[in-house]
Design an enzyme around this catalytic site. Structure first.
Site, short mmCIF file in Angstrom:
data_model
loop_
_atom_site.label_atom_id
_atom_site.label_comp_id
_atom_site.label_asym_id
_atom_site.label_seq_id
_atom_site.Cartn_x
_atom_site.Cartn_y
_atom_site.Cartn_z
N ALA A 24 0.82 -1.23 -0.05
CA ALA A 24 -0.17 0.06 0.00
C ALA A 24 0.69 1.18 -0.01
CB ALA A 24 -1.02 0.02 1.17
N GLY A 25 1.88 1.35 -0.68
CA GLY A 25 2.59 2.59 -1.07
C GLY A 25 2.09 3.04 -2.38
N ALA A 27 2.90 2.56 -5.40
CA ALA A 27 2.27 1.61 -6.54
C ALA A 27 1.19 0.85 -6.23
CB ALA A 27 3.44 0.64 -6.72
N TRP A 56 8.84 8.01 2.40
CA TRP A 56 10.04 8.39 2.64
C TRP A 56 10.65 9.23 1.49
CZ3 TRP A 56 13.51 4.97 6.20
CH2 TRP A 56 12.94 4.70 7.23
N GLN A 58 11.87 11.99 -0.73
CA GLN A 58 11.71 13.39 -0.62
C GLN A 58 11.64 14.48 -1.60
OE1 GLN A 58 15.42 13.91 1.39
NE2 GLN A 58 14.65 13.20 3.43
N GLY A 59 12.33 14.07 -2.77
CA GLY A 59 13.01 14.78 -3.93
C GLY A 59 11.53 15.28 -4.79
N HIS A 238 22.67 5.79 -2.86
CA HIS A 238 22.38 7.28 -2.89
C HIS A 238 23.68 8.11 -2.15
CE1 HIS A 238 20.61 11.39 -2.27
NE2 HIS A 238 19.52 10.98 -3.06
N ARG A 283 24.09 9.49 -9.93
CA ARG A 283 24.37 9.04 -8.45
C ARG A 283 25.34 7.80 -8.34
NH1 ARG A 283 17.83 8.52 -6.70
NH2 ARG A 283 17.62 10.75 -6.28
N HIS A 344 19.87 2.67 -1.68
CA HIS A 344 18.63 3.64 -1.90
C HIS A 344 17.45 2.84 -2.75
CE1 HIS A 344 16.28 7.17 -1.84
NE2 HIS A 344 16.46 7.55 -3.25
N ARG A 379 18.97 4.36 -12.19
CA ARG A 379 17.79 5.21 -12.21
C ARG A 379 18.19 6.72 -12.51
NH1 ARG A 379 14.22 7.43 -7.89
NH2 ARG A 379 15.88 6.98 -6.66
N LEU A 385 8.77 7.51 -8.67
CA LEU A 385 7.39 7.71 -8.17
C LEU A 385 6.48 7.83 -9.31
CD1 LEU A 385 7.60 10.41 -5.18
CD2 LEU A 385 6.95 7.84 -4.81
#
Length: 566
Positions: A24-25, A27, A56, A58-59, A238, A283, A344, A379, A385
């Protein structure tokens, strides 16, 4: 009634579900919203809290919204970051769909930051334009909150927390439901399709930005069901996670560097000055540069200096990050923030086509658990997201299996009380320690810098430990349970079983990752080996693993034919 839906919890085992969504995030929630409204959907969340990796984040979310930007440029940035392994069709679908999904989110109630009335965008590593939409430094939380609110209003969705999926039910080559641990009870639920949205595996490593549940559980579930797994060697570390003694790792968003913060080593010099993009290089490059500088200078962190950003901009744009730093006794405006690379994001995962289908009919995968071909070997920041939303959007045209499986209605079931316990005297304490040892091993041998010798010894150990664990009667009961049985456990046994499942899933995912890392004898993207430090044209292909078959490769080709061409 539960969560404003038309279902009661007792309906879970008597309802013929069309789709079960696991996780239940972002996706899982978006998949539940995109599935046709005439379908009966069960959304299962093993957590009782609201924790998820999505929260979690942030970006932000990458999408073309500015006139000087274009989908072609976004595609080129994604492909360049992917180090030659992006599947072009996946990239094209993604960049074309992303702006439309931004509009969809706005209609759902997502309130992105704005400047002069227009959507505000920021710059992150390897992007050539400002295209990352955000809600201050809490984009993931804002997204999940909006999606949760929408899901709770859907009468065809039952969102149930505290139920753990322990196996995927596959019968005659088709996905037919799931096995679950619901409180003390282990039993099966039928469905015409199952969507894996379980997240990634950052918590397989000792140093990570991920929550505890991001431990590769979906990979283990999928592999045991016969699904193809791809590209597990590619893990993104990360560069800038908070590094303080006796404090949990905490992500310092790349967007901080996008707004002007710079990295400084123990001599006050830039450890990334030699990279083409310097502080905003990809990264994998920045992480390796920091790792090498830390080794050379014999320190455990690098500094992140934010003093070049105006105080007003810093406080307005990154309130959560700076509040967290201050809670830990740091004053970012006066001193450099101590940071170090941490695990990450997993580029690899369960192989899917552009409809999110796996090779198991009726089994789908969305989000970080999936390998869609979008990210390649590395990535592009803030594509993840949005990837959840783009591929969840494909659930609108889901293809369901027919119910041709065993009848597991209440009249046919046998009820058994189990008195099994974990065999070790230390019980849960032993299992928790074994999990931590495995995390340390993965960080040491499969972290930023890898070598054959270390990974070989790690693989041998993890395989042996996994085989030993499979002899545990409590775990065996799970893997051998009949569809017609319900087992109920005492509380201590239930705790043992949860940790046994955690450890076995972590071991399975770790050994699959180590096998993939050893197989790829080159360095590319998020995979760096000091014994094969360069990229090799021969390895411009995907790695693929499947139960009962040797690890092999898949060329970068048109994915439209998948899953036929296995």
């Amino acid at each position: 009634m539960d969560l404003n839906t038309g279902f009661n919890k007792n309906d879970i085992y008597s309802t013929n579900w069309d789709v079960i969504v696991i996780g239940a995030g972002a996706a899982g929630l978006m998949s539940s919203l995109e599935l046709p409204s005439n379908l009966k959907i069960l959304l299962l969340n093993r957590n009782t809290s609201k924790r998820s990796s999505s929260r979690w984040a942030q970006g932000g979310m990458a999408a073309v919204t500015r006139i000087e930007d274009s989908e072609d440029i976004h595609a080129n940035d994604t492909i360049k970051a992917g180090a030659g392994l992006c599947d072009l069709e996946a990239v094209q679908m993604f960049v074309h769909s992303a702006p439309r999904l931004v509009d969809r989110l706005l209609k759902l109630g997502m309130e992105f930051d704005r400047t002069s009335g227009k959507l505000s965008t920021t710059l992150e590593a390897a992007h050539t334009h400002r295209r990352v939409l955000h809600v201050k430094d809490r984009t993931g939380k804002a997204l999940v909150d909006v999606l949760n609110e929408q899901v709770d209003q859907r009468g065809n969705v039952l969102h149930q927390r505290g139920i753990r999926v322990t196996q995927i039910w596959v019968e005659r080559g088709k996905c037919s439901g799931v096995q679950v641990l619901d409180g003390p009870a282990l039993r099966w639920i039928k469905a015409k399709a199952v969507v894996l949205a379980t997240g990634g595996g950052g918590h397989l490593f000792a140093n990570t930005t991920n929550p505890t549940q991001a431990a590769g559980e979906g990979i283990a579930l999928a592999w045991r069901s016969g699904a193809c797994i791809e590209d597990l060697e590619f893990f993104q570390f990360h560069p800038t996670a908070l590094k303080l003694d006796n404090a949990p790792s905490f992500l310092i968003s790349e967007a901080v560097r996008g707004e002007g913060a710079v990295l400084v080593d123990s001599f006050g010099e830039s450890p990334v000055a030699h990279l083409e993009g310097k502080d905003l290089a990809s990264r994998d490059q920045v992480s390796r540069a920091l790792f090498q500088a830390m080794q050379k200078q014999k320190v455990d962190h690098i500094g992140l200096d934010v003093k070049s950003i105006s105080v007003e901009d810093v406080e307005a744009r990154f309130p959560s990050i700076f509040q967290r730093c201050r809670e830990l006794g740091l004053e970012p405006l006066k001193e450099a923030i101590p940071v170090a690379p941490s695990a990450h994001y997993w580029m690899g995962g369960v192989a899917t086509n552009l409809k999110a289908q796996t090779n198991v009919k009726g089994l789908f995968a969305i989000g970080e658990v999936a390998c869609t071909g979008l990210h390649g070997a590395n990535r592009l920041a803030s594509n993840s997201l949005m990837e959840c939303l783009v591929f969840a959007n494909q659930m609108r045209n889901i293809e369901l299996n027919d119910f041709i499986t065993s009848d597991i209605s209440g009249n046919n079931l046998s009820f058994n009380k189990s008195d099994l316990r974990f065999s070790k005297e230390q019980g849960t304490s032993y299992l928790s320690k074994e999990i931590e040892k495995l995390r340390q091993l993965c960080w040491r041998e499969a972290g930023v810098d890898r070598s054959r010798k270390g990974m070989n010894s790690a693989l041998v150990k993890v395989k042996q430990d996994y085989q030993n664990l499979l002899t545990e009667p409590l775990l065996n009961l799970v893997f051998s349970q009949s569809k017609y049985e319900i087992h109920e456990f005492e509380e201590l046994a239930r705790r043992d079983l949860n940790l046994l499942l955690d450890l076995s899933n972590r071991q399975m995912s770790s050994l699959l990752m180590l096998e993939a890392c050893l197989f790829r004898e080159e360095s590319r993207g998020g995979h760096f080996r000091d014994d094969f430090p360069t990229s090799v044209p021969f390895w411009q292909c995907h790695t693929r693993q499947m139960k009962g078959k040797n690890i092999h490769t898949r060329p970068i080709v048109d994915k439209a034919g998948f899953p036929k061409n296995l």
